[in-house]
Design a protein around this motif. Sequence first.
Motif, short mmCIF file in Angstrom:
data_model
loop_
_atom_site.label_atom_id
_atom_site.label_comp_id
_atom_site.label_asym_id
_atom_site.label_seq_id
_atom_site.Cartn_x
_atom_site.Cartn_y
_atom_site.Cartn_z
N HIS A 155 0.84 -1.20 0.00
CA HIS A 155 0.00 0.00 0.00
C HIS A 155 0.87 1.25 0.00
O HIS A 155 1.87 1.33 0.72
N ARG A 156 0.47 2.22 -0.80
CA ARG A 156 1.19 3.49 -0.85
C ARG A 156 0.63 4.50 0.15
O ARG A 156 1.30 5.48 0.47
N ASP A 157 -0.59 4.29 0.61
CA ASP A 157 -1.25 5.26 1.47
C ASP A 157 -1.23 4.86 2.94
O ASP A 157 -1.79 5.56 3.79
N TYR A 158 -0.60 3.71 3.24
CA TYR A 158 -0.52 3.24 4.62
C TYR A 158 0.91 2.75 4.88
O TYR A 158 1.58 2.27 3.97
N PRO A 159 1.38 2.84 6.11
CA PRO A 159 2.75 2.40 6.40
C PRO A 159 2.90 0.88 6.26
O PRO A 159 1.96 0.12 6.52
N MET A 160 4.11 0.47 5.87
CA MET A 160 4.40 -0.95 5.70
C MET A 160 4.15 -1.73 6.99
O MET A 160 3.69 -2.88 6.96
N GLU A 161 4.41 -1.09 8.15
CA GLU A 161 4.22 -1.77 9.42
C GLU A 161 2.75 -2.15 9.64
O GLU A 161 2.45 -3.08 10.38
N GLN A 162 1.84 -1.44 8.99
CA GLN A 162 0.42 -1.69 9.19
C GLN A 162 -0.14 -2.69 8.19
O GLN A 162 -1.00 -3.50 8.53
N THR A 163 0.34 -2.66 6.96
CA THR A 163 -0.28 -3.47 5.90
C THR A 163 0.62 -4.57 5.36
O THR A 163 0.12 -5.59 4.87
N GLY A 164 1.93 -4.40 5.40
CA GLY A 164 2.84 -5.43 4.93
C GLY A 164 2.74 -5.68 3.43
O GLY A 164 2.20 -4.87 2.68
N VAL A 165 3.27 -6.83 3.01
CA VAL A 165 3.20 -7.27 1.62
C VAL A 165 2.01 -8.22 1.49
O VAL A 165 1.85 -9.14 2.29
N GLN A 166 1.17 -7.99 0.47
CA GLN A 166 -0.05 -8.76 0.32
C GLN A 166 -0.20 -9.29 -1.10
O GLN A 166 0.49 -8.84 -2.03
N VAL A 167 -1.13 -10.22 -1.27
CA VAL A 167 -1.57 -10.67 -2.59
C VAL A 167 -3.03 -10.26 -2.75
O VAL A 167 -3.71 -9.95 -1.76
N PRO A 168 -3.54 -10.22 -3.98
CA PRO A 168 -4.96 -9.88 -4.17
C PRO A 168 -5.86 -10.80 -3.35
O PRO A 168 -5.70 -12.02 -3.36
N GLY A 193 7.31 -16.14 -0.61
CA GLY A 193 5.92 -15.84 -0.30
C GLY A 193 5.54 -15.94 1.16
O GLY A 193 4.49 -15.43 1.57
N HIS A 194 6.37 -16.58 1.97
CA HIS A 194 6.02 -16.72 3.38
C HIS A 194 6.15 -15.40 4.14
O HIS A 194 5.80 -15.35 5.33
N VAL A 195 6.63 -14.34 3.50
CA VAL A 195 6.68 -13.04 4.17
C VAL A 195 5.33 -12.33 4.08
O VAL A 195 5.17 -11.26 4.68
N LEU A 196 4.37 -12.86 3.38
CA LEU A 196 3.08 -12.20 3.21
C LEU A 196 2.40 -11.97 4.56
O LEU A 196 2.48 -12.79 5.47
N SER A 197 1.70 -10.85 4.66
CA SER A 197 1.05 -10.49 5.91
C SER A 197 -0.26 -11.26 6.08
O SER A 197 -0.77 -11.89 5.15
#
Length: 408
Positions: A28-41, A153-157
């Motif tokens: 996400h560009r509008d939220y910090p990485m600490e809050q949203t992490g790396v995601q898939v659809p 892929g195991h780093v996904l939030s």
Amino acid sequence: MPAAARAHRSEKVVCYIVRDDHLLVFTHRDYPMEQTGVQVPAGTLDPGEDAVAGALREAIEESGLTGLRVVALLGEDEYDIAPVRDEVLHRRFFLLEVDEVAGDENAGGLEVAGGELEPRLDLTARWEHRDPDPSGGGEAPRWECFWMPLEWGHVLSCGQGRFVGVAADLVTERKGRPDGGRAGPVAAAAPPPAGHHVRTVPVEPEPGRRPTTFWPGLEDPDHSHAYVQRFRVMPARGEDLEGESRLVDVLAPRHAHLLDAGCGPGRHGGHLARLGHRVVGVDLDPVLIDAAGQDPPGATWLVGDLVELDLPSQGITEPFDGVLLAGNVMDFLTPEVRGEALRRIAGHLAADGFVVVGCRVTRGFTPAELDALLPEVGLTLEQRFATWDLRPWETTSGFAVSVLRKGS
């Protein structure tokens, strides 16, 4: 009362879009990485919406890609997101692939200009995208999409990486099929078996209580129930599940006596029995043997450990004309007992009998390890191929099909 019993339950889909062993992800560009992490659809199913259709919709909306097709239901889980909300997510995880060719009538294709690859399919590409229909209304959030190696892929939030191993194994398996893994639309996901709420499909060895095996179904039967369901759904999608047994049928004499070693739910042994062979299937997992026994009669299904294989003690004294070890069976034996299992299998063979072994190349039980065991068990390598439809073996191949022979 457990949180899962009192919380609101939402129906969700999670989409693994894979291309050349890379996974489509976004931040996400509008939220910090600490809050949203790396995601898939991923997203919520509309009321009454089919899970497969919902997965395709979410994948397109959140990636901007077209030409997507759903390949497989990988598994399901329930994810409690407290304390964010008093809500439990019932999530279905799907594998999707993307076509490169414009105008594909089944997949819709991608925009390809002047014969050039659609820019977003470049594995180094990064692009901004917005949800065209944000569920909360208001301005759509922005995110940056890019391709990441599937093995990361195991780093996904939010536990989204739960089925990355399943996806990786299925991608490798599909590469070895005659059609390159291409198949028609996936069938709708079946409901979970009664009493099973968290379901995973075992494809990676996991240490357990039994010293001879890494098969996780012995520790958690939910693994095995999901594994059975996976292979019951695949034929409805047009997937070819009989390449392994067709090869054995070619190698064997008519009405042969055949052993399906590590038979699982019996898809290979059952097919060979329908072709007129006399089949015995052996597997350590009672859940899988029970599933095999539910198919039309014609084969004998036994619970047993390949490391302790002694079929004459169970009244089966006739030697076997051939043995099939498909589906990375040897991966799920602990390394110190693999030689003993292969020795016992060879001991059940008739003179000039054959063994067909399928295994991965880069991890688990590899062709090099197999070759090292052969002299001590009385087998020789006769042929090696890269796929079950006998494509030539090369050192860069990702899978190996080895045909072994016992001396006369």
